[in-house]
Scaffold this motif. Sequence first.
Motif, PDB file in Angstrom:
ATOM      1  N   GLY A  64       0.808  -1.204   0.000  1.00 22.52           N
ATOM      2  CA  GLY A  64       0.000   0.000   0.000  1.00 22.52           C
ATOM      3  C   GLY A  64       0.843   1.256   0.000  1.00 22.52           C
ATOM      4  N   GLY A  65       0.167   2.393  -0.074  1.00 23.69           N
ATOM      5  CA  GLY A  65       0.872   3.658  -0.151  1.00 23.69           C
ATOM      6  C   GLY A  65       1.603   4.044   1.117  1.00 23.69           C
ATOM      7  N   ASP A  66       1.261   3.409   2.227  1.00 20.00           N
ATOM      8  CA  ASP A  66       1.961   3.685   3.480  1.00 20.00           C
ATOM      9  C   ASP A  66       2.822   2.511   3.924  1.00 20.00           C
ATOM     10  OD1 ASP A  66      -0.177   2.033   3.984  1.00 20.00           O
ATOM     11  OD2 ASP A  66      -1.013   3.216   5.623  1.00 20.00           O
ATOM     12  N   SER A  67       3.076   1.553   3.027  1.00 21.88           N
ATOM     13  CA  SER A  67       3.894   0.395   3.382  1.00 21.88           C
ATOM     14  C   SER A  67       5.382   0.734   3.428  1.00 21.88           C
ATOM     15  CB  SER A  67       3.669  -0.740   2.379  1.00 21.88           C
ATOM     16  OG  SER A  67       2.327  -1.183   2.400  1.00 21.88           O
ATOM     17  N   LEU A  68       5.807   1.665   2.572  1.00 22.88           N
ATOM     18  CA  LEU A  68       7.192   2.105   2.530  1.00 22.88           C
ATOM     19  C   LEU A  68       7.235   3.623   2.675  1.00 22.88           C
ATOM     20  CD1 LEU A  68       8.514   0.043  -0.546  1.00 22.88           C
ATOM     21  CD2 LEU A  68       8.656  -0.563   1.877  1.00 22.88           C
ATOM     22  N   ALA A  69       8.435   4.153   2.826  1.00 24.43           N
ATOM     23  CA  ALA A  69       8.579   5.613   2.917  1.00 24.43           C
ATOM     24  C   ALA A  69       8.226   6.272   1.586  1.00 24.43           C
ATOM     25  CB  ALA A  69      10.004   5.974   3.332  1.00 24.43           C
ATOM     26  N   ALA A  70       8.493   5.585   0.478  1.00 21.54           N
ATOM     27  CA  ALA A  70       8.253   6.132  -0.859  1.00 21.54           C
ATOM     28  C   ALA A  70       6.931   5.631  -1.413  1.00 21.54           C
ATOM     29  CB  ALA A  70       9.385   5.741  -1.799  1.00 21.54           C
ATOM     30  N   LYS A  71       6.317   6.434  -2.268  1.00 17.91           N
ATOM     31  CA  LYS A  71       5.112   6.072  -3.005  1.00 17.91           C
ATOM     32  C   LYS A  71       5.405   6.162  -4.498  1.00 17.91           C
ATOM     33  CE  LYS A  71       1.677   7.943   0.290  1.00 17.91           C
ATOM     34  NZ  LYS A  71       2.617   8.417   1.313  1.00 17.91           N
ATOM     35  N   LYS A  72       4.589   5.483  -5.303  1.00 17.09           N
ATOM     36  CA  LYS A  72       4.667   5.696  -6.750  1.00 17.09           C
ATOM     37  C   LYS A  72       4.447   7.186  -7.055  1.00 17.09           C
ATOM     38  CE  LYS A  72       1.218   2.933  -7.584  1.00 17.09           C
ATOM     39  NZ  LYS A  72       0.164   2.181  -8.300  1.00 17.09           N
ATOM     40  N   PRO A  73       5.166   7.766  -8.003  1.00 20.90           N
ATOM     41  CA  PRO A  73       5.947   7.138  -9.065  1.00 20.90           C
ATOM     42  C   PRO A  73       7.374   6.739  -8.703  1.00 20.90           C
ATOM     43  CG  PRO A  73       5.937   9.495  -9.406  1.00 20.90           C
ATOM     44  CD  PRO A  73       5.026   9.219  -8.227  1.00 20.90           C
ATOM     45  N   ASP A  74       7.796   6.924  -7.451  1.00 22.13           N
ATOM     46  CA  ASP A  74       9.062   6.328  -7.047  1.00 22.13           C
ATOM     47  C   ASP A  74       8.973   4.833  -7.348  1.00 22.13           C
ATOM     48  OD1 ASP A  74      11.054   5.010  -5.248  1.00 22.13           O
ATOM     49  OD2 ASP A  74      11.410   7.061  -4.591  1.00 22.13           O
ATOM     50  N   PRO A  75       9.981   4.243  -7.965  1.00 23.65           N
ATOM     51  CA  PRO A  75       9.884   2.830  -8.336  1.00 23.65           C
ATOM     52  C   PRO A  75      10.088   1.862  -7.186  1.00 23.65           C
ATOM     53  CG  PRO A  75      12.017   3.700  -8.994  1.00 23.65           C
ATOM     54  CD  PRO A  75      11.214   4.876  -8.480  1.00 23.65           C
ATOM     55  N   ALA A  76      10.477   2.351  -6.003  1.00 22.79           N
ATOM     56  CA  ALA A  76      10.809   1.447  -4.891  1.00 22.79           C
ATOM     57  C   ALA A  76       9.662   0.507  -4.517  1.00 22.79           C
ATOM     58  CB  ALA A  76      11.283   2.251  -3.683  1.00 22.79           C
ATOM     59  N   PRO A  77       8.414   0.986  -4.383  1.00 22.09           N
ATOM     60  CA  PRO A  77       7.342   0.045  -4.047  1.00 22.09           C
ATOM     61  C   PRO A  77       7.138  -1.027  -5.115  1.00 22.09           C
ATOM     62  CG  PRO A  77       6.643   2.305  -3.645  1.00 22.09           C
ATOM     63  CD  PRO A  77       7.922   2.385  -4.417  1.00 22.09           C
ATOM     64  N   LEU A  78       7.222  -0.652  -6.374  1.00 22.99           N
ATOM     65  CA  LEU A  78       7.044  -1.623  -7.444  1.00 22.99           C
ATOM     66  C   LEU A  78       8.170  -2.652  -7.431  1.00 22.99           C
ATOM     67  CD1 LEU A  78       5.281  -2.483  -9.814  1.00 22.99           C
ATOM     68  CD2 LEU A  78       6.567  -0.891 -11.269  1.00 22.99           C
ATOM     69  N   HIS A  79       9.398  -2.187  -7.255  1.00 22.18           N
ATOM     70  CA  HIS A  79      10.524  -3.114  -7.148  1.00 22.18           C
ATOM     71  C   HIS A  79      10.315  -4.087  -5.987  1.00 22.18           C
ATOM     72  CE1 HIS A  79      13.055  -1.572 -10.271  1.00 22.18           C
ATOM     73  NE2 HIS A  79      13.267  -0.400  -9.706  1.00 22.18           N
ATOM     74  N   ALA A  80       9.798  -3.597  -4.875  1.00 25.28           N
ATOM     75  CA  ALA A  80       9.611  -4.442  -3.696  1.00 25.28           C
ATOM     76  C   ALA A  80       8.589  -5.543  -3.955  1.00 25.28           C
ATOM     77  CB  ALA A  80       9.184  -3.588  -2.504  1.00 25.28           C
ATOM     78  N   VAL A  81       7.502  -5.201  -4.652  1.00 23.19           N
ATOM     79  CA  VAL A  81       6.494  -6.223  -4.956  1.00 23.19           C
ATOM     80  C   VAL A  81       7.061  -7.255  -5.917  1.00 23.19           C
ATOM     81  CG1 VAL A  81       4.194  -6.673  -5.859  1.00 23.19           C
ATOM     82  CG2 VAL A  81       4.603  -4.622  -4.508  1.00 23.19           C
ATOM     83  N   PHE A  82       7.749  -6.816  -6.946  1.00 26.12           N
ATOM     84  CA  PHE A  82       8.346  -7.775  -7.872  1.00 26.12           C
ATOM     85  C   PHE A  82       9.331  -8.694  -7.152  1.00 26.12           C
ATOM     86  CE2 PHE A  82       7.270  -4.849 -11.549  1.00 26.12           C
ATOM     87  CZ  PHE A  82       6.480  -5.780 -12.210  1.00 26.12           C
TER      88      PHE A  82
END
Length: 220
Positions: free
Chosen positions: A133-151
């Motif tokens: 979710g949007g509060d799972s990490l410090a960064a939100k999309k469009p920062d790629p960090a959340p997407l990288h984490a899910v992959f």
Amino acid sequence: MARIVFDLDGTLIDSLPDIHAIANAVLAEERAEPLSLEEARGFVGKGAAVFVARMRAARGLADADQERLHAGFVGRYDKAVGRTHPYPGAVAALESLRATGHRLGLCTNKPMSPTRAVLDHLDLARFFDSVLGGDSLAAKKPDPAPLHAVFAALGNGPMIYVGDSEVDAETAVRAGVAFLLFTQGYRKTPVAELPHAAAFEQFDALPGLVAGLLDQSVTA
């Protein structure tokens, strides 16, 4: 098989009617003019805090009210599921992709608690091996960090991201992954102006598009 990560709002589900309703409930407490549905549509995409900031600015409410209004908005969010529904064909597409052996994940800027609430309400949680979710990490999309984490949580294999918006397109570019654009969501920019590997307006086309991308990666 591929790792396929989906956006949520505007991609798999049309949650705008619920978001619109809770926004106007917050504004009513401020005796402010309600948002139109199109105004609310334009504010969606970068998480609840940004939505509230845009809503507040549109109604001339003070910056100092942001935290209080955000709390009022988020406090209603978990129960805002009654008007939300999957887009036609979305569930069947998820079932088809899972049956084919693809691993599915979800990466949304929606806070985690309302994300879980709506997934449970619509019986969608069963499809996803990883949800952020949007509060799972410090960064939100469009920062790629959340997407990288899910992959990363989905293991190995080709990566495909499915979304509906400018934020999703930028996230895919910054993450360096193939992007499939659902054209019936909350996008404001013309399709031709957004980078994407392919676009679709009906979910029954999605499994074929995924297969086509994988064929391209094998023959490239």
